[in-house]
Design an enzyme around this catalytic site. Structure first.
Site, PDB file in Angstrom:
ATOM      1  N   TYR A 165      -3.041  -5.239  15.848  1.00 57.76           N
ATOM      2  CA  TYR A 165      -3.047  -4.531  14.566  1.00 57.76           C
ATOM      3  C   TYR A 165      -2.613  -3.081  14.824  1.00 57.76           C
ATOM      4  CZ  TYR A 165      -4.607  -7.883  11.078  1.00 57.76           C
ATOM      5  OH  TYR A 165      -4.651  -8.915  10.181  1.00 57.76           O
ATOM      6  N   ASP A 203      -2.013  -0.688  12.931  1.00 60.99           N
ATOM      7  CA  ASP A 203      -2.557   0.413  12.115  1.00 60.99           C
ATOM      8  C   ASP A 203      -3.807   0.999  12.778  1.00 60.99           C
ATOM      9  OD1 ASP A 203      -3.822  -2.056  11.573  1.00 60.99           O
ATOM     10  OD2 ASP A 203      -4.448  -1.442   9.560  1.00 60.99           O
ATOM     11  N   TRP A 231      -5.755 -13.998  12.345  1.00 61.96           N
ATOM     12  CA  TRP A 231      -5.871 -12.525  12.387  1.00 61.96           C
ATOM     13  C   TRP A 231      -7.272 -12.051  12.738  1.00 61.96           C
ATOM     14  CZ3 TRP A 231      -8.659  -9.158   9.071  1.00 61.96           C
ATOM     15  CH2 TRP A 231      -9.266  -9.744   7.959  1.00 61.96           C
ATOM     16  N   ARG A 257       0.856  -1.205   0.000  1.00 57.53           N
ATOM     17  CA  ARG A 257       0.000   0.000   0.000  1.00 57.53           C
ATOM     18  C   ARG A 257       0.885   1.246   0.000  1.00 57.53           C
ATOM     19  NH1 ARG A 257      -2.995  -3.988   2.607  1.00 57.53           N
ATOM     20  NH2 ARG A 257      -4.725  -4.566   1.235  1.00 57.53           N
ATOM     21  N   ASP A 284       0.167  -6.845  -3.215  1.00 59.72           N
ATOM     22  CA  ASP A 284      -1.256  -6.669  -2.907  1.00 59.72           C
ATOM     23  C   ASP A 284      -1.921  -5.991  -4.103  1.00 59.72           C
ATOM     24  OD1 ASP A 284      -3.761  -6.351  -1.382  1.00 59.72           O
ATOM     25  OD2 ASP A 284      -2.486  -6.819   0.330  1.00 59.72           O
ATOM     26  N   HIS A 307      -6.452 -10.413  -3.418  1.00 61.25           N
ATOM     27  CA  HIS A 307      -5.504  -9.299  -3.288  1.00 61.25           C
ATOM     28  C   HIS A 307      -4.461  -9.342  -4.405  1.00 61.25           C
ATOM     29  CE1 HIS A 307      -6.959  -7.475   0.396  1.00 61.25           C
ATOM     30  NE2 HIS A 307      -7.022  -8.658   0.979  1.00 61.25           N
ATOM     31  N   GLU A 354      -9.237 -12.952   2.523  1.00 63.48           N
ATOM     32  CA  GLU A 354     -10.167 -12.049   1.846  1.00 63.48           C
ATOM     33  C   GLU A 354     -10.237 -12.283   0.336  1.00 63.48           C
ATOM     34  OE1 GLU A 354      -9.982  -8.229   4.817  1.00 63.48           O
ATOM     35  OE2 GLU A 354      -8.364  -8.355   3.357  1.00 63.48           O
TER      36      GLU A 354
HETATM   37  C1  ACM Z   1      -5.634  -9.273   6.941  1.00 67.52           C
HETATM   38  O1  ACM Z   1      -5.609  -8.395   7.807  1.00 67.52           O
HETATM   39  N1  ACM Z   1      -6.415  -9.154   5.867  1.00 67.52           N
HETATM   40  C2  ACM Z   1      -4.835 -10.470   7.055  1.00 67.52           C
END
Ligand code: ACM
Ligand code: ZN
Length: 551
Positions: free
Chosen positions: A435, A437, A410, A178, A207, A280, A344
């Site tokens: 996490y 962030d 996660w 990112r 990604d 992704h 995802e």
């Molecule tokens: C994740 O946070 N999508 C692994």
């Protein structure tokens, strides 16, 4: 966007490094993070002099790396020239460093410091390295200055330390897809992890928004896939979306990767590269649209989130491509593990794609979840054939785990619990605890973040071993890792601001036994170590560390 963040950060006082460079430093409070298992202080101290020597037994390539680390730290800050020898013909040692199989833990160590000498023992070079990181923290913080300080005295307190890690896996992750960070910034990150005895750097290299690794066989991945035409400004939930109109991109060459791998290895940090699949993967599809279920065209993503276009699981070309890529990745990264993502991945395209439907029929799979499982198993088989093992996010549980897969939990700890019950290795990275962030205090006045609320106290409180597992199942919990997604983090100052000191809490969770962890004591040690972090030029967060929302 970048300017907005920068100006907010500048308002928060950026650290310029190397602050106190005058005077001698003989007295400073003892503060070690992560806390050692046993520390006994005694009377007196040991002072390094020009005649100090480091004698290493046996002296080989790996033990020399550790002894040189210590010798360079001493000479770089004090100007003293400390030699490293195997002891032959020189009885004037002051540091005796030896490999000793009586130290039972592979990463554990023993240190004894008295007026005459420093004794360091460990079963492996890694253990010796962790002993040196403890000695590093016992030295005055000015050893971090990176240049000679006149009058600097290097004095260690007399003590005995017996120490070993609680977990074999102690990691930090970084998303460079990112937003990308320079080779020097990555090295600084790695050095800060090493100082706190972490042993793994999980490098999220690909990604939807960018492919960041040179792959010789597929040059389009970096020519096209490493650039996006612009980037979202503000939060993705804020509609309508606004874009900055500025192309963004870059990648790491294979030479740069080798340099970083070597740097990490000299600090006993293994790098786990992550190559995301089957979701992704828009950056791949922008270069090679023939690997998608539909015709495209596709472009490298300019917004954040989860996208419907993913790699087609029905086409053989997809597997050929990924096997080629992973073979180059395996050559670059000597560690045992490769992370294959797996999170995802919407199944919308697979549900409609004739080739994916055909694969499901031919392989007698029940549904698209089993198709994902089929996908991951094929990747595992290939990696296993070239001597590697896979790690995947907890979605790889859906449709059945590949036989040797390690699961990174996660979405809370549930995936980890399920995997441990199936006797698979687990690394705990639950979003509700690690996490980084997420906001670390009340959001008002903070730089824009993805959301959440994760103060230092909450991060520190995490115990990676779920009580609901049996003693036998608990053995599959190999460790803990903090994750750093960078949708909203574009510059290194902001990165450090989000990561530190929360990563130090994670380091302590990974190393110090849960029964010895104490947040109040951690805060006191952190307060002492901030002098060192200032000298290292780390832009750590200095606001509210407590969980003010705790009932
Ligand atoms: C994740 O946070 N999508 C692994
Ligand atoms: Zn398909």
């Amino acid at each position: 966007m970048q300017n907005v963040i920068l100006s907010v950060l500048i308002g928060m006082v950026l650290i310029s490094g190397c602050q106190s460079q005058t005077g001698t430093t003989t007295k400073h409070p003892i503060a070690i993070i992560p806390a050692p298992v046993s520390f006994t202080q005694m009377k007196g101290s040991y002072s390094f002099t020009d005649r100090s020597r480091i004698i290493v037994s046996p002296l080989n390539t790996e033990t020399r790396v550790v002894a040189d680390f210590l010798a360079h730290m001493i000479s770089n800050s004090s100007g003293m020239d400390i030699s490293v020898t195997d002891g032959s013909g020189d009885a004037r040692a002051s540091v005796y460093m030896s490999l000793d199989s009586s130290v039972k833990n592979a990463e554990g160590y023993y240190i004894k410091i008295d007026r005459r000498s420093v004794t360091v023992r460990a079963a492996t070079p890694a253990g010796l390295f962790y002993a040196v990181q403890t000695i590093r923290q016992l030295f005055p913080p000015e050893v971090e200055a990176g240049h000679v300080i006149k009058g600097m005295e290097l004095v260690l307190p007399a003590c005995e330390i017996i120490d070993e890690p609680a977990f074999v896996y102690r990691g930090m992750h970084l998303d460079v897809a990112r937003h990308m960070f320079s080779v020097e910034e990555i090295k600084k990150y790695i050095d800060i992890l090493a100082l706190h005895k972490m042993n793994t750097f999980h490098w999220h290299l690909t990604d939807d928004q960018g492919w960041r690794l040179e792959i010789r066989k597929y040059p389009e991945l970096t020519r096209i896939g490493s650039f996006r035409k612009e980037t979202l400004v503000g939060h993705s939930k804020q509609k309508p979306n606004i874009f900055d109109g500025v192309p963004y991109g870059g990648y790491y060459t294979q030479d740069e990767v080798r340099d970083i791998v070597d740097y990490a290895s000299s600090r006993f940090i293994t790098i786990i590269p992550e190559i995301e699949m089957p979701g992704h993967s828009l950056a791949i599809l922008a270069c090679y649209p023939e690997l998608a279920c539909t015709d495209g065209p596709f472009e490298v993503a300019t917004t954040w989130g989860v996208f419907h276009d993913v790699l087609c699981a029905g086409k053989e070309e997809t597997f050929v491509f990924l096997q080629d890529v992973l073979s180059e990745v395996a050559d670059l990264f000597p560690g045992k593990y490769i992370h294959i993502g797996g999170d995802e991945c919407p199944k919308t395209r697979w549900e409609q794609c004739p080739l994916c439907r055909q694969r499901i029929r031919e392989e007698k799979l029940a549904d698209e979840h089993e198709l994902q499982s089929y996908f991951i198993r094929r990747m595992e088989k290939h990696l296993f054939s070239i001597g590697k093992e896979i790690i995947g996010w907890d979605e790889i549980l859906e449709g059945g785990l590949a036989p040797g897969a390690t699961v990174m939990s996660w979405r809370g700890t549930e995936g980890g619990i399920a995997a441990a019950r199936q006797k698979h290795r687990v690394i705990m990275t639950p979003n509700n605890f690690v996490y980084l962030d997420y906001y670390q205090c009340e959001p008002e006045g903070q730089p824009l973040s993805i959301g959440g609320y994760l103060p230092l106290e909450k991060v520190y409180s995490f115990n990676p071993v779920p009580a609901e597992l049996s003693t036998d199942e608990q053995k599959y919990i190999t460790g803990v890792q903090g994750n750093v997604w960078t949708e909203y983090i574009s510059v290194p100052e902001h990165l450090e601001y989000m990561v530190f000191p929360r990563a130090f809490a994670i380091a302590e969770t990974g190393w110090t036994p849960a029964r010895l962890k104490n947040f109040e004591d951690f805060l006191v040690r952190l307060g002492t170590l901030t002098n060192r972090y200032d000298i290292m030029g780390i832009n750590y967060f200095r606001g509210e560390y407590r969980d003010t929302r705790k009932p």
